[in-house]
Design a protein around this motif. Sequence first.
Motif: not given
Length: 200
Positions: A183-200, A1-9, A103-105
């Motif tokens: 904080n400085e968060i490295d790879n936030l995009k990958e972290k959220i994407e991994n959670h999306i795979i886990k919860y979706n 139905m849909y896919k999710i893409e993230l853009i983070i700045e 969860q990330l908080e």
Amino acid sequence: MYKIELIIEKMKTTDLLKEYCDKEKFIGFCKKCKNYNKVWSCPPVKFNSDEYLKRYDNAYIIGTKVIYDEKTIKNTNTEEKISKVTEETFHDVKKLLATIFLQLEKEYENTKFISSGVCDICNECSRSLNNPCRYPDKMRYSFDSFGMDLSRISFKLLNTEIKWSKGQLPEYYTLISAFMTNNEIDNLKEKIENHIIKYN
Ligand code: SF4
């Protein structure tokens, strides 16, 4: 139905306030919304919203693009269906993001997320009954509550045009939220994407 893409700045919170905040204008728009003064996540907030954000040095602005497939766009062919699909999509994606961001908080001290749009945890918000929020540990304020120019954030910062339904589902919707942190968060995009795979 849909896919999710993230853009983070990432940007400094002081720059976010300086470049994208215009409370008079955008809270003014919120006054015309049915949720104004009716939902705790929405304006008017009962605190200094600039000071709230300035407790965090860094703002990770997160654009979540919900991209529909061609079949869904083609089959969603009446106003009723468009409203239903849009409502369900927003509810489901916001719920998924809230689960991940809460969860990330916990993983990063001094961090708070800012939600995309109105809180819809309860069927009817307790604010309309003049009672405190039922789930303050889960509720997060909407980005709109801070007087942000979300169209400009999307266009200028995230390089994405905001689209709305016009007689048919748009190719995509964009939900804009933020992760406020010291904080400085490295790879936030990958972290959220991994959670999306886990919860979706
Ligand atoms: S959690 Fe419930 S009571 Fe609190 S802001 Fe959201 S809808 Fe309102």
